[in-house]
Scaffold this active site. Structure first.
Site, PDB file in Angstrom:
ATOM      1  N   GLY A  63      52.478  73.982 -27.176  1.00  0.00           N
ATOM      2  CA  GLY A  63      52.475  74.053 -28.774  1.00  0.00           C
ATOM      3  C   GLY A  63      51.582  75.107 -29.012  1.00  0.00           C
ATOM      4  N   ASN A  64      51.586  75.156 -30.420  1.00  0.00           N
ATOM      5  CA  ASN A  64      50.597  75.952 -30.996  1.00  0.00           C
ATOM      6  C   ASN A  64      50.095  75.519 -32.424  1.00  0.00           C
ATOM      7  OD1 ASN A  64      52.194  77.162 -33.283  1.00  0.00           O
ATOM      8  ND2 ASN A  64      53.430  77.755 -31.329  1.00  0.00           N
TER       9      ASN A  64
END
Ligand code: CTP
Length: 398
Positions: free
Chosen positions: A206-207
């Protein structure tokens, strides 16, 4: 927006009445003529003096006073709109049954103008079958209901039932009642937030995207009159977005599918999501146990949603993308504009102290297809959203 409109604002006994103070101030500021009616219970929450001062009219409360009878029939006919905000459970029940023991209810029963209701209550009350039934009944009478938001409630709990925020109420009135705003009749598709690409049932790639920028743009587009669909990744942002159609997704693939389906019928596409560029080739169906000293995960490219929509873009559609860069910012932003066939690219540089993930501020430069560029100062994300939508309107809808 409500310039010259005559609006009666009815206030009932709910803690959300404090927001109505700001709402009345804003309506007057925008040129509306406002008269406030308060139920007796409302006076326990906000002061009639404050509201009289802000509305520049005496606050009306009783069916009678020393001066005589309040002409509720004429009030109901005077107004272009009767807005009840906040609408408490009690007044809602009385309205649904035709009760008439105060001025607000008498005006409601005799109003010939559109009636808009902004309920406010705790989640358990909001979900109670009697509330559901009353709301249904009120809607069937032709009243418009502004959806409640989700968030902190007066009880200390978190959930559904918050009165819509003043700017959302004004946006709703502009959109649904006065049918104003430069983007009236336009459909906008917005992406926001990160995507999560699953490695196994418990892990993902993810980020740090919070989704705040895209959500702010979605709200702003709605306030300018557009019907907005927001395709939102797994963001934890406070989601109080009455009137916006929200599609929750997890992965880049799901986000792409949602956008591909909706873009053909949209006039505006704003791709603000931080979509993962790579996703695992295989997702393990069981948790991966640690074995050797190192672990490699094969990744494959995800679909570039902005680029794909750019390829199918038809005449009249406006597509806006974002670029988050650390080096050669302008060159990279212009390259993205070209490569992805966007009409506008919003550059935010990670080198600017006010810009980036999770922050409440942003500093942007907008690049247009015709070579023009528009730099802006560091501002809150809501102000940045207003700059973006202003620029989009100026270049494409003015
Ligand atoms: N974008 C998208 N789908 C992707 C990747 C990006 O729609 N799979 C969109 C973003 O929402 C943003 C724009 O493309 O509007 C720019 O994204 P960015 O990640 O900065 O650029 P990339 O094209 O992925 O290039 P790079 O990572 O090499 O900088």
């Amino acid at each position: 927006m409500p310039q010259g409109k005559k609006i009666i604002v009815g206030i009932t006994g709910s803690i959300a009445a404090y927001k109505t103070v700001l709402l009345v101030r804003e309506l007057v500021k925008q040129g509306a003529e406002v008269k406030v009616i308060m139920t007796p219970a409302a006076r326990d929450f906000v002061s009639p003096l404050t509201l009289a001062t802000l509305s520049r009219n005496p606050v009306l409360s009783g069916l009678f006073d020393e001066q005589g009878w309040s002409n509720h029939v004429m009030l109901g006919r005077w107004a272009d709109l009767f807005l009840v905000a906040p609408l408490s459970c009690n007044t809602m029940a009385k309205m649904a049954r035709g009760g008439c023991d105060n001025l607000l209810l008498a005006v409601y029963l005799s109003a010939t103008c559109p009636v808009v209701l902004a309920p406010a209550m705790d989640e358990d009350m909001w979900r109670h079958p009697s509330t559901r039934a009353n709301l249904e009944l009120l809607e069937s009478f032709g009243n418009k209901i502004i959806p409640v938001g989700t968030g902190d409630l007066a009880s200390g709990l978190t959930g559904e039932g918050r009165m819509a925020e003043p700017e959302q109420i004004i946006g709703y009135l502009r959109h649904y009642i006065f049918k104003q705003g430069p983007l009236q009749g336009k459909k906008a598709l917005v992406t926001a937030g990160p995507t999560y690409e699953p490695i196994d049932p418990v892990r993902f790639i993810g980020n740090h995207s919070s989704g705040k920028m895209g959500i702010a743009v979605a709200k702003e587009l709605q306030q300018r009159g557009a019907s907005v669909t927001l395709v939102l990744g797994p963001s934890a942002a406070d989601l109080s977005l009455p009137g916006i159609d929200i599609i929750r997704v997890q992965t880049a693939e799901q986000m792409f599918t949602a956008c591909r389906e909706r873009f053909p019928a949209s006039d505006i596409g704003v791709m603000a999501a931080a979509v993962a560029d790579y996703t695992p080739v295989v997702t393990a169906d069981r948790k991966i146990k640690k074995t050797g000293a190192a672990l490699s995960i094969d990744l494959k490219r995800t679909t570039d949603i902005l680029k794909s929509l750019g390829e199918t873009k038809r005449e009249g559609q406006v597509l806006l993308g974002f670029a988050l860069e650390t080096d050669q910012e302008k060159m990279n932003a212009l390259e993205k504009l070209e490569k992805k066939n966007a009409d506008l690219i919003v550059l935010n540089s990670l080198n600017d102290p006010g810009a980036g993930f999770g922050k409440d501020t942003n500093k942007i430069t907008i690049f247009a297809r015709d070579g023009r560029e528009f730099p802006f100062e560091t501002k809150s994300k809501n102000e940045v959203a207003a700059d973006i939508v202003d620029t989009l309107i100026r270049l494409h809808y003015a």
